[in-house]
Design a protein around this motif. Structure first.
Motif, PDB file in Angstrom:
ATOM      1  N   GLY A 120      -8.709   3.518   2.603  1.00  0.00           N
ATOM      2  CA  GLY A 120      -7.423   3.888   2.033  1.00  0.00           C
ATOM      3  C   GLY A 120      -6.900   5.225   2.523  1.00  0.00           C
ATOM      4  O   GLY A 120      -7.519   5.915   3.342  1.00  0.00           O
ATOM      5  N   PRO A 160     -10.691   9.917   2.345  1.00  0.00           N
ATOM      6  CA  PRO A 160     -10.016   8.853   3.094  1.00  0.00           C
ATOM      7  C   PRO A 160     -10.668   8.641   4.459  1.00  0.00           C
ATOM      8  O   PRO A 160     -10.959   9.595   5.185  1.00  0.00           O
ATOM      9  N   ASN A 211     -14.188   3.765   2.759  1.00  0.00           N
ATOM     10  CA  ASN A 211     -12.898   4.009   2.121  1.00  0.00           C
ATOM     11  C   ASN A 211     -11.836   3.901   3.211  1.00  0.00           C
ATOM     12  O   ASN A 211     -11.592   4.834   3.968  1.00  0.00           O
ATOM     13  N   SER A 220      -2.384   0.651   0.687  1.00  0.00           N
ATOM     14  CA  SER A 220      -3.686   0.970   0.094  1.00  0.00           C
ATOM     15  C   SER A 220      -3.702   0.536  -1.361  1.00  0.00           C
ATOM     16  O   SER A 220      -2.869   0.970  -2.159  1.00  0.00           O
ATOM     17  N   HIS A 221      -4.661  -0.331  -1.713  1.00  0.00           N
ATOM     18  CA  HIS A 221      -4.825  -0.794  -3.092  1.00  0.00           C
ATOM     19  C   HIS A 221      -6.285  -0.664  -3.491  1.00  0.00           C
ATOM     20  O   HIS A 221      -7.190  -0.817  -2.660  1.00  0.00           O
ATOM     21  N   LEU A 245      -7.237  -2.880   5.447  1.00  0.00           N
ATOM     22  CA  LEU A 245      -6.497  -1.750   6.012  1.00  0.00           C
ATOM     23  C   LEU A 245      -6.861  -1.519   7.466  1.00  0.00           C
ATOM     24  O   LEU A 245      -6.049  -1.010   8.244  1.00  0.00           O
ATOM     25  N   MET A 249      -9.155  -1.350  -0.850  1.00  0.00           N
ATOM     26  CA  MET A 249      -9.346  -0.339   0.203  1.00  0.00           C
ATOM     27  C   MET A 249     -10.797   0.137   0.261  1.00  0.00           C
ATOM     28  O   MET A 249     -11.221   0.702   1.273  1.00  0.00           O
TER      29      MET A 249
END
Length: 533
Positions: free
Chosen positions: A285, A318, A283, A222-223, A156, A258
């Protein structure tokens, strides 16, 4: 009236037939100008040669006249497809024909009249014939994602996936009325990309020409697990015969989890050093992850400095980063290095468990490392026969060491030292792959299997590291060991005979009262003899 109606029907049928013909073949021979795989051969009467599924035969030549001369040179050509005759023609030099738009047959040369010498030679006419196959378009599709590491993996933090499509016609004919379809496999176009088209058109892609201007950018989703996508391109078009061609290729990419974990430490240390290990979890994501369990472990030949349990539980918003640190100390050097175990994290969302791991950093530990070996030779002897004991210390590390060998523990019963010393009298300094050793001789006075005690090597280096190494416990056998069922004595071995004890006569045992009874019986016999007289 009837004739007028009949004429109308005839016209309708003719129009239908004409339109059908146009549908079946919209191309003409003059449109076919791209040929490839040309092959030629010089054929005599009745000879053939092949090109792919087509075969040509020189089946006819002019007959000679009375004076052995011919008129205009020609050759009769038969064309076979998969062994079946499909076309015949009589052809002059430079004549050609096309069959079904798939093959071109051309007469390149014929034997001239001047080569005919009736008086001297047999008449053997020849023709040089060429076969060419229809050229076809052949597209090479290349999908690039502009990754410098060629791994086609995206995090990401990469923000976007740049895609470039290159199409080159490597065939022998153009592709016309071209449609280009792009499938992003569900990935969305980047918000600020210059192009969001998934369908492009081209009038024609000439043979040898390329298209390189198709490029765009895709969003990275985002996964919570590594997810693969296939960006594919499909190109369709027609050739000279209006036949449809379809070409497809694509590129597989991976969008990484992510949640990202990085584990780092020093790349090299000495035995007296400690190594600082850092775990960073991010993180990347667009949404929070709660109740993350992060775990790590200590590799073999290391010990933890401090009291950390190497297990942490936490939540992450996030874009948040968390880092954890601990210290380890080496127990044994290894110049080839150790791979630290991968840390792993697990969490659960909606009843589904997810996980992530990290790479395994390598750490090289410099220091002296002693390999100690204790051996006996031979391993099987007679009683009182000499056995040589050897202790060898080798430095398999990469730092010099001062080494002493001790083998002073008590020997087994019935085993004694014949000669030699069981310890080094002074320390010896040995470098990488060098060794020292000591040797002494023992013997056993009784039959049996004997296990010798372990030897010890004590060593230290100039970095302040000191340690000791213990050897194995070798065994040897004195005398003949008992044979196992089905086992034969070892070759050349004669066991020492065991003396057989001399038998000692046992004394005669006398029963009490036996002499008195014999005397009474003798006296009775004497009385009886006297009475008979």
């Amino acid at each position: 009236m009837k004739s007028t109606i009949l004429l109308k029907y005839i016209l309708i049928v003719l129009l239908y037939i004409s339109s059908s013909c146009l549908l079946v073949q919209a191309w003409e021979d003059k449109d076919l100008t791209y040929w490839t795989d040309e092959k030629s051969d010089k054929l005599y009467w009745g000879e053939t040669f092949d090109n792919d599924i087509y075969t040509v035969e020189a089946y006819d030549f002019p007959r000679t006249g009375i004076k052995g001369q011919i008129g205009t040179p020609y050759v009769g050509v038969n064309l076979y497809k998969d062994g079946e005759l499909v076309y015949s023609d009589s052809m002059l030099t430079f004549d050609f024909f096309k069959y079904d738009g798939e093959v071109l047959v051309k007469v390149v040369d014929l034997m001239p009249n001047s080569d005919i010498h009736w008086q001297d030679d047999t008449y053997e006419p020849w023709a040089k014939i060429e076969i060419a196959l229809r050229g076809l378009p052949d597209l090479d599709i290349d999908v690039e994602t502009e990754k410098s590491d060629d791994k086609d993996t995206f995090k990401l933090t990469n923000s976007k996936i740049p895609v470039t499509i290159n199409i080159k016609n490597e065939g022998d004919a153009p592709l016309e009325d071209v449609d280009i379809y792009i499938d992003t496999d569900g990935l969305e176009f980047y918000s600020f990309t210059t192009s969001t088209k998934t369908h492009h058109t081209e009038d024609i892609i000439e043979d040898g020409a390329s298209i390189t201007e198709i490029s765009f950018e895709l969003e990275i989703p985002s996964h919570m697990k590594d997810t693969e996508y296939n960006i594919s391109v499909n190109v369709t078009g027609i050739d000279q015969k209006d036949e449809m061609h379809n070409f497809t290729d694509g590129k597989e990419i991976t969008v990484l989890n992510m949640i990202n974990i990085t584990k780092t430490t020093k790349s090299e240390i000495f035995m007296t050093d400690t190594a600082f290990v850092q775990l960073i979890i991010r993180n990347d994501g667009a949404y929070a992850v709660n109740n993350i369990e992060l775990r790590d472990s200590i590799p073999n030949y290391f010990e933890l400095v401090g009291s950390s349990l190497l297990q942490w539980n936490f939540n992450m918003a996030p874009g948040q980063n968390r880092d954890f640190k601990y210290t380890i100390k080496p127990i044994k050097p290894d110049m080839d290095g150790y791979d630290l175990p991968a840390a792993d994290a697990t969490w659960e969302v909606g009843g589904i468990e997810y996980d992530q791991t990290c790479t395994k950093p390598e750490i090289i530990v410099h220091g002296s490392k002693i390999l100690l070996e204790k051996t006996v030779s031979p391993t099987q002897v007679e009683r009182n026969e000499n056995v040589t004991v050897t202790i060898k210390a080798t430095n398999v590390g990469d730092v010099k060491a001062s080494v002493e060998i001790f083998d002073n523990d008590l020997l087994p019963d019935n085993v004694t030292i014949v000669s030699g010393e069981t310890y080094t009298k002074s320390p010896k300094i040995i470098g990488e792959e060098n060794s020292i050793s000591l040797t002494y001789i023992i013997s056993a006075s009784e039959n049996g299997t004997y296990e010798l005690p372990q030897a010890t090597a004590k060593f230290h280096d100039l970095q302040g590291y000191h340690s000791e190494e213990i050897s194995a416990s070798p065994e040897f056998i004195a005398g003949s060991p008992p044979l196992l069922p089905g086992e034969t004595p070892r070759p050349g071995y004669t066991p020492t005979p065991t003396p057989t004890p001399t038998p000692v006569p046992s004394p005669t045992r006398e029963q009490p009262g036996f002499g008195i009874l014999a005397g009474l019986m003798g006296l009775s016999m004497a009385v009886l003899l006297a009475l008979r007289r």
